[in-house]
Scaffold this motif. Structure first.
Motif, PDB file in Angstrom:
ATOM      1  N   THR A   1     -10.369  36.313 -31.655  1.00  0.00           N
ATOM      2  CA  THR A   1     -10.197  37.546 -32.418  1.00  0.00           C
ATOM      3  C   THR A   1     -11.256  37.624 -33.495  1.00  0.00           C
ATOM      4  O   THR A   1     -11.387  36.690 -34.307  1.00  0.00           O
ATOM      5  N   GLN A   2     -11.993  38.728 -33.516  1.00  0.00           N
ATOM      6  CA  GLN A   2     -13.029  38.894 -34.519  1.00  0.00           C
ATOM      7  C   GLN A   2     -12.622  39.993 -35.506  1.00  0.00           C
ATOM      8  O   GLN A   2     -12.041  41.005 -35.119  1.00  0.00           O
ATOM      9  N   SER A   3     -12.961  39.765 -36.767  1.00  0.00           N
ATOM     10  CA  SER A   3     -12.677  40.763 -37.787  1.00  0.00           C
ATOM     11  C   SER A   3     -13.784  40.763 -38.840  1.00  0.00           C
ATOM     12  O   SER A   3     -14.433  39.723 -39.056  1.00  0.00           O
ATOM     13  N   PRO A   4     -14.029  41.926 -39.453  1.00  0.00           N
ATOM     14  CA  PRO A   4     -13.469  43.220 -39.081  1.00  0.00           C
ATOM     15  C   PRO A   4     -14.100  43.739 -37.782  1.00  0.00           C
ATOM     16  O   PRO A   4     -15.067  43.157 -37.299  1.00  0.00           O
ATOM     17  N   GLU A   5     -13.549  44.829 -37.245  1.00  0.00           N
ATOM     18  CA  GLU A   5     -14.158  45.424 -36.056  1.00  0.00           C
ATOM     19  C   GLU A   5     -15.509  46.026 -36.392  1.00  0.00           C
ATOM     20  O   GLU A   5     -16.435  45.990 -35.583  1.00  0.00           O
ATOM     21  N   ALA A   6     -15.609  46.623 -37.562  1.00  0.00           N
ATOM     22  CA  ALA A   6     -16.847  47.239 -38.018  1.00  0.00           C
ATOM     23  C   ALA A   6     -17.016  46.969 -39.502  1.00  0.00           C
ATOM     24  O   ALA A   6     -16.028  46.884 -40.247  1.00  0.00           O
ATOM     25  N   LEU A   7     -18.272  46.823 -39.904  1.00  0.00           N
ATOM     26  CA  LEU A   7     -18.586  46.511 -41.291  1.00  0.00           C
ATOM     27  C   LEU A   7     -19.851  47.246 -41.683  1.00  0.00           C
ATOM     28  O   LEU A   7     -20.864  47.177 -40.977  1.00  0.00           O
ATOM     29  N   ARG A   8     -19.767  47.928 -42.804  1.00  0.00           N
ATOM     30  CA  ARG A   8     -20.911  48.689 -43.299  1.00  0.00           C
ATOM     31  C   ARG A   8     -21.316  48.094 -44.634  1.00  0.00           C
ATOM     32  O   ARG A   8     -20.499  48.015 -45.551  1.00  0.00           O
ATOM     33  N   LEU A   9     -22.557  47.662 -44.756  1.00  0.00           N
ATOM     34  CA  LEU A   9     -23.045  47.021 -45.977  1.00  0.00           C
ATOM     35  C   LEU A   9     -24.275  47.738 -46.495  1.00  0.00           C
ATOM     36  O   LEU A   9     -25.070  48.288 -45.716  1.00  0.00           O
ATOM     37  N   GLN A  10     -24.446  47.691 -47.788  1.00  0.00           N
ATOM     38  CA  GLN A  10     -25.700  48.119 -48.382  1.00  0.00           C
ATOM     39  C   GLN A  10     -26.708  46.982 -48.225  1.00  0.00           C
ATOM     40  O   GLN A  10     -26.352  45.797 -48.220  1.00  0.00           O
ATOM     41  N   GLU A  11     -27.960  47.330 -48.111  1.00  0.00           N
ATOM     42  CA  GLU A  11     -28.999  46.312 -48.043  1.00  0.00           C
ATOM     43  C   GLU A  11     -28.866  45.375 -49.235  1.00  0.00           C
ATOM     44  O   GLU A  11     -28.747  45.833 -50.381  1.00  0.00           O
ATOM     45  N   GLY A  12     -28.869  44.068 -48.961  1.00  0.00           N
ATOM     46  CA  GLY A  12     -28.741  43.084 -50.031  1.00  0.00           C
ATOM     47  C   GLY A  12     -27.315  42.677 -50.358  1.00  0.00           C
ATOM     48  O   GLY A  12     -27.110  41.720 -51.123  1.00  0.00           O
ATOM     49  N   GLU A  13     -26.336  43.367 -49.778  1.00  0.00           N
ATOM     50  CA  GLU A  13     -24.930  43.076 -50.066  1.00  0.00           C
ATOM     51  C   GLU A  13     -24.424  42.008 -49.097  1.00  0.00           C
ATOM     52  O   GLU A  13     -24.146  42.272 -47.920  1.00  0.00           O
ATOM     53  N   SER A  14     -24.252  40.812 -49.547  1.00  0.00           N
ATOM     54  CA  SER A  14     -23.838  39.697 -48.687  1.00  0.00           C
ATOM     55  C   SER A  14     -22.378  39.825 -48.270  1.00  0.00           C
ATOM     56  O   SER A  14     -21.559  40.389 -49.014  1.00  0.00           O
ATOM     57  N   SER A  15     -22.052  39.301 -47.100  1.00  0.00           N
ATOM     58  CA  SER A  15     -20.675  39.356 -46.605  1.00  0.00           C
ATOM     59  C   SER A  15     -20.489  38.314 -45.501  1.00  0.00           C
ATOM     60  O   SER A  15     -21.426  37.579 -45.158  1.00  0.00           O
ATOM     61  N   SER A  16     -19.275  38.262 -44.971  1.00  0.00           N
ATOM     62  CA  SER A  16     -18.959  37.306 -43.905  1.00  0.00           C
ATOM     63  C   SER A  16     -18.179  37.982 -42.797  1.00  0.00           C
ATOM     64  O   SER A  16     -17.343  38.858 -43.057  1.00  0.00           O
ATOM     65  N   LEU A  17     -18.456  37.543 -41.577  1.00  0.00           N
ATOM     66  CA  LEU A  17     -17.712  37.975 -40.405  1.00  0.00           C
ATOM     67  C   LEU A  17     -16.825  36.808 -39.962  1.00  0.00           C
ATOM     68  O   LEU A  17     -17.222  35.652 -40.050  1.00  0.00           O
ATOM     69  N   ASN A  18     -15.651  37.143 -39.440  1.00  0.00           N
ATOM     70  CA  ASN A  18     -14.696  36.112 -39.071  1.00  0.00           C
ATOM     71  C   ASN A  18     -14.455  36.070 -37.574  1.00  0.00           C
ATOM     72  O   ASN A  18     -14.424  37.106 -36.904  1.00  0.00           O
ATOM     73  N   CYS A  19     -14.292  34.872 -37.054  1.00  0.00           N
ATOM     74  CA  CYS A  19     -13.909  34.669 -35.664  1.00  0.00           C
ATOM     75  C   CYS A  19     -12.800  33.620 -35.650  1.00  0.00           C
ATOM     76  O   CYS A  19     -13.043  32.457 -35.994  1.00  0.00           O
ATOM     77  N   SER A  20     -11.596  34.020 -35.270  1.00  0.00           N
ATOM     78  CA  SER A  20     -10.500  33.058 -35.170  1.00  0.00           C
ATOM     79  C   SER A  20     -10.181  32.806 -33.700  1.00  0.00           C
ATOM     80  O   SER A  20     -10.290  33.711 -32.873  1.00  0.00           O
ATOM     81  N   TYR A  21      -9.782  31.582 -33.387  1.00  0.00           N
ATOM     82  CA  TYR A  21      -9.547  31.222 -31.990  1.00  0.00           C
ATOM     83  C   TYR A  21      -8.271  30.410 -31.877  1.00  0.00           C
ATOM     84  O   TYR A  21      -7.835  29.762 -32.821  1.00  0.00           O
ATOM     85  N   THR A  22      -7.692  30.471 -30.678  1.00  0.00           N
ATOM     86  CA  THR A  22      -6.393  29.812 -30.467  1.00  0.00           C
ATOM     87  C   THR A  22      -6.427  28.802 -29.335  1.00  0.00           C
ATOM     88  O   THR A  22      -5.377  28.350 -28.888  1.00  0.00           O
ATOM     89  N   VAL A  23      -7.602  28.425 -28.848  1.00  0.00           N
ATOM     90  CA  VAL A  23      -7.646  27.429 -27.788  1.00  0.00           C
ATOM     91  C   VAL A  23      -7.160  26.094 -28.342  1.00  0.00           C
ATOM     92  O   VAL A  23      -7.355  25.782 -29.511  1.00  0.00           O
ATOM     93  N   SER A  24      -6.543  25.305 -27.483  1.00  0.00           N
ATOM     94  CA  SER A  24      -5.932  24.059 -27.944  1.00  0.00           C
ATOM     95  C   SER A  24      -6.975  22.998 -28.280  1.00  0.00           C
ATOM     96  O   SER A  24      -6.803  22.197 -29.191  1.00  0.00           O
TER      97      SER A  24
END
Lengths: 113, 112
Positions: free
Chosen positions: B5-28
């Motif tokens: 599962t990835q979040s957010p689905e969409a992300l809008r940033l201003q140039e220079g605005e740092s952020s993070s994308l997430n990927c969560s997983y459930t495999v054993s």
């Protein structure tokens, strides 16, 4: 230097008319994959070859077939395309099946009319 | 249940605005986690592979990290050319042959 090459980039076919997509690689990788990707969705694995060993995903429709005549080439055959088969088809290769990254081609956009 | 599962689905940033994308997983058991960049109408381009919790990889403005349940793709001072969909994929560790399972991606737009 393209390493995984897909042809054609765009393919238009008629409903029910067989179509073949091709993929070639210069990486000499053992594994070749075919993925289907629809708009805003995750790539979905259809099948893969490990050398000449063919592995079909359980939910891949019988309408989809594949051939790998040699290490470098792999083909995706759609026997009777339906409107629901319109998608981007991605070919990928990897050195092994375990833990190795996959390298993708540019894809073939299939339109069914 | 989706394994990736990835979040957010969409992300809008201003140039220079740092952020993070997430990927969560459930495999054993995780054999590997892979990040890709995909531009519109093109195939995914490989970015990183992570194998164990605590591992980090960097490339230009991108840094990928991994925990036991999720991975982050940090983007520092993004530029408009970083706009793309970022895909996460996992491979489960088991005795069979398990393919990569992809998330749906995060569509990143960086505005000048």
């Amino acid at each position: 230097d393209a390493m995984v090459i897909q042809n054609p980039r765009y393919q238009v076919t008629q409903f029910g008319k067989p179509v073949t997509l091709s993929c070639s690689q210069t990486l000499n990788h053992n594994v070749m994959y075919w993925y289907q990707q629809k708009s805003s969705q995750a790539p979905k694995l259809l099948f893969h070859y490990y050398d000449k060993d063919f592995n079909n995903e359980a939910d891949t429709p019988d309408n989809f077939q594949s051939r790998r005549p040699n290490t470098s080439f792999c083909f995706l055959d759609i026997r009777s395309p339906g409107l629901g088969d319109a998608a981007m088809y991605l070919c990928a290769t990897s050195r092994t099946r375990a833990g190795a990254e996959a390298f993708f081609g540019q894809g073939t956009r299939l339109t069914v009319v | 249940e989706d394994q990736v599962t990835q979040s957010p689905e969409a992300l809008r940033l201003q140039e220079g605005e740092s952020s993070s994308l997430n990927c969560s997983y459930t495999v054993s058991g995780l054999r590997g986690l892979f990040w890709y960049r995909q531009d519109p109408g093109k195939g995914p381009e490989f970015l990183f592979t992570l194998y164990s919790a605590g591992e980090e990889k960097e490339k230009e403005r991108l840094k990928a990290t991994l925990t036991k349940k999720e991975s982050f793709l940090h983007i520092t001072a993004p530029k408009p050319e970083d706009s793309a969909t970022y895909l996460c994929a996992v491979q489960e560790r088991n005795s069979g042959n398990t393919p990569l399972v992809f998330g749906k991606g995060t569509r990143l737009s960086v505005i000048a």
